[in-house]
Design a protein around this motif. Structure first.
Motif, mmCIF file in Angstrom:
data_model
loop_
_atom_site.group_PDB
_atom_site.id
_atom_site.type_symbol
_atom_site.label_atom_id
_atom_site.label_comp_id
_atom_site.label_asym_id
_atom_site.label_seq_id
_atom_site.Cartn_x
_atom_site.Cartn_y
_atom_site.Cartn_z
ATOM 1 N N VAL A 1 -51.834 -64.402 24.204
ATOM 2 C CA VAL A 1 -53.105 -65.106 24.022
ATOM 3 C C VAL A 1 -53.583 -65.691 25.348
ATOM 4 C CG1 VAL A 1 -54.180 -67.124 22.938
ATOM 5 C CG2 VAL A 1 -52.776 -65.584 21.585
ATOM 6 N N GLY A 2 -52.674 -66.239 26.123
ATOM 7 C CA GLY A 2 -53.038 -66.779 27.431
ATOM 8 C C GLY A 2 -53.595 -65.723 28.357
ATOM 9 N N ARG A 3 -53.005 -64.526 28.351
ATOM 10 C CA ARG A 3 -53.516 -63.441 29.201
ATOM 11 C C ARG A 3 -54.877 -62.948 28.729
ATOM 12 N NH1 ARG A 3 -50.525 -60.575 33.104
ATOM 13 N NH2 ARG A 3 -48.575 -61.658 33.456
ATOM 14 N N VAL A 4 -55.095 -62.919 27.425
ATOM 15 C CA VAL A 4 -56.396 -62.501 26.900
ATOM 16 C C VAL A 4 -57.465 -63.509 27.297
ATOM 17 C CG1 VAL A 4 -57.735 -62.153 24.795
ATOM 18 C CG2 VAL A 4 -55.475 -61.139 24.999
ATOM 19 N N VAL A 5 -57.177 -64.782 27.135
ATOM 20 C CA VAL A 5 -58.148 -65.832 27.458
ATOM 21 C C VAL A 5 -58.474 -65.845 28.953
ATOM 22 C CG1 VAL A 5 -58.477 -68.342 27.524
ATOM 23 C CG2 VAL A 5 -57.583 -67.259 25.470
ATOM 24 N N SER A 6 -57.462 -65.607 29.796
ATOM 25 C CA SER A 6 -57.696 -65.628 31.242
ATOM 26 C C SER A 6 -58.330 -64.342 31.748
ATOM 27 C CB SER A 6 -56.390 -65.895 31.990
ATOM 28 O OG SER A 6 -55.524 -64.790 31.867
ATOM 29 N N GLY A 7 -58.426 -63.330 30.885
ATOM 30 C CA GLY A 7 -59.056 -62.078 31.284
ATOM 31 C C GLY A 7 -58.114 -61.099 31.944
ATOM 32 N N GLN A 8 -56.824 -61.346 31.918
ATOM 33 C CA GLN A 8 -55.858 -60.445 32.540
ATOM 34 C C GLN A 8 -55.429 -59.320 31.612
ATOM 35 O OE1 GLN A 8 -52.686 -63.001 33.768
ATOM 36 N NE2 GLN A 8 -53.740 -63.634 35.630
ATOM 37 N N LEU A 9 -55.793 -59.390 30.339
ATOM 38 C CA LEU A 9 -55.422 -58.371 29.362
ATOM 39 C C LEU A 9 -56.650 -58.014 28.544
ATOM 40 C CD1 LEU A 9 -53.172 -56.695 28.038
ATOM 41 C CD2 LEU A 9 -52.782 -58.602 26.500
ATOM 42 N N ASP A 10 -57.016 -56.729 28.545
ATOM 43 C CA ASP A 10 -58.168 -56.249 27.792
ATOM 44 C C ASP A 10 -57.663 -55.613 26.494
ATOM 45 O OD1 ASP A 10 -60.631 -55.367 26.952
ATOM 46 O OD2 ASP A 10 -60.744 -53.701 28.375
ATOM 47 N N LEU A 11 -57.954 -56.253 25.374
ATOM 48 C CA LEU A 11 -57.447 -55.763 24.097
ATOM 49 C C LEU A 11 -58.087 -54.445 23.683
ATOM 50 C CD1 LEU A 11 -57.099 -59.005 21.972
ATOM 51 C CD2 LEU A 11 -55.326 -57.704 23.133
ATOM 52 N N ARG A 12 -59.328 -54.211 24.052
ATOM 53 C CA ARG A 12 -59.973 -52.945 23.685
ATOM 54 C C ARG A 12 -59.313 -51.772 24.388
ATOM 55 N NH1 ARG A 12 -66.328 -54.687 23.647
ATOM 56 N NH2 ARG A 12 -66.090 -56.210 21.981
ATOM 57 N N ALA A 13 -58.997 -51.936 25.661
ATOM 58 C CA ALA A 13 -58.310 -50.873 26.395
ATOM 59 C C ALA A 13 -56.908 -50.662 25.840
ATOM 60 C CB ALA A 13 -58.250 -51.214 27.877
ATOM 61 N N LEU A 14 -56.239 -51.737 25.495
ATOM 62 C CA LEU A 14 -54.902 -51.641 24.921
ATOM 63 C C LEU A 14 -54.938 -50.943 23.566
ATOM 64 C CD1 LEU A 14 -51.964 -52.445 25.437
ATOM 65 C CD2 LEU A 14 -52.424 -54.561 24.209
ATOM 66 N N ALA A 15 -55.927 -51.253 22.751
ATOM 67 C CA ALA A 15 -56.070 -50.592 21.451
ATOM 68 C C ALA A 15 -56.369 -49.110 21.633
ATOM 69 C CB ALA A 15 -57.168 -51.257 20.636
ATOM 70 N N GLY A 16 -57.144 -48.768 22.651
ATOM 71 C CA GLY A 16 -57.442 -47.366 22.944
ATOM 72 C C GLY A 16 -56.196 -46.587 23.315
ATOM 73 N N VAL A 17 -55.303 -47.207 24.027
ATOM 74 C CA VAL A 17 -54.045 -46.548 24.402
ATOM 75 C C VAL A 17 -53.200 -46.285 23.160
ATOM 76 C CG1 VAL A 17 -51.859 -46.871 25.612
ATOM 77 C CG2 VAL A 17 -53.995 -47.444 26.747
ATOM 78 N N PHE A 18 -53.121 -47.260 22.259
ATOM 79 C CA PHE A 18 -52.289 -47.098 21.069
ATOM 80 C C PHE A 18 -52.892 -46.143 20.052
ATOM 81 C CE2 PHE A 18 -50.337 -51.243 22.346
ATOM 82 C CZ PHE A 18 -49.069 -50.720 22.552
ATOM 83 N N THR A 19 -54.212 -46.011 20.018
ATOM 84 C CA THR A 19 -54.830 -45.083 19.062
ATOM 85 C C THR A 19 -54.970 -43.679 19.620
ATOM 86 O OG1 THR A 19 -57.047 -45.731 19.788
ATOM 87 C CG2 THR A 19 -56.116 -46.917 17.889
ATOM 88 N N GLY A 20 -54.633 -43.475 20.886
ATOM 89 C CA GLY A 20 -54.666 -42.150 21.470
ATOM 90 C C GLY A 20 -55.991 -41.774 22.085
ATOM 91 N N ARG A 21 -56.925 -42.694 22.163
ATOM 92 C CA ARG A 21 -58.232 -42.387 22.742
ATOM 93 C C ARG A 21 -58.192 -42.376 24.258
ATOM 94 N NH1 ARG A 21 -61.767 -46.257 18.824
ATOM 95 N NH2 ARG A 21 -61.288 -45.132 16.911
ATOM 96 N N ARG A 22 -57.275 -43.136 24.821
ATOM 97 C CA ARG A 22 -57.140 -43.212 26.270
ATOM 98 C C ARG A 22 -55.675 -43.170 26.630
ATOM 99 N NH1 ARG A 22 -60.576 -48.366 28.126
ATOM 100 N NH2 ARG A 22 -61.804 -47.128 29.522
ATOM 101 N N THR A 23 -55.419 -42.880 27.869
ATOM 102 C CA THR A 23 -54.054 -42.974 28.361
ATOM 103 C C THR A 23 -53.974 -44.137 29.310
ATOM 104 O OG1 THR A 23 -54.514 -41.478 30.194
ATOM 105 C CG2 THR A 23 -53.680 -40.484 28.150
ATOM 106 N N SER A 24 -52.774 -44.606 29.521
ATOM 107 C CA SER A 24 -52.594 -45.740 30.422
ATOM 108 C C SER A 24 -52.634 -45.238 31.797
ATOM 109 C CB SER A 24 -51.277 -46.437 30.172
ATOM 110 O OG SER A 24 -50.228 -45.550 30.382
#
Length: 62
Positions: free
Chosen positions: A39-62
């Motif tokens: 939660v701290g990383r999301v709030v500070s902008g260091q973690l993008d949940l949309r990009a992370l969700a894309g990696v897990f759903t197979g839409r993007r690669t890391s």
């Protein structure tokens, strides 16, 4: 605060939780600390949940 001091503080908190509350209390404190870190990383902008969700759903690669 340096990474070493942060790690030592987290270790001390987990050790206290293990001594005071047993294994399940230790596990609960560890899980909630991990959730708080995410939660701290999301709030500070260091973690993008949309990009992370894309990696897990197979839409993007890391």
């Amino acid at each position: 605060m340096s990474a070493t001091a942060t790690g030592a503080l987290i270790g001390a908190i987990l050790a206290f939780a293990a001594l005071a509350f047993g294994f399940w209390g230790f596990l609960l404190v560890a899980v909630l600390a991990g959730v708080g870190a995410v939660v701290g990383r999301v709030v500070s902008g260091q973690l993008d949940l949309r990009a992370l969700a894309g990696v897990f759903t197979g839409r993007r690669t890391s």
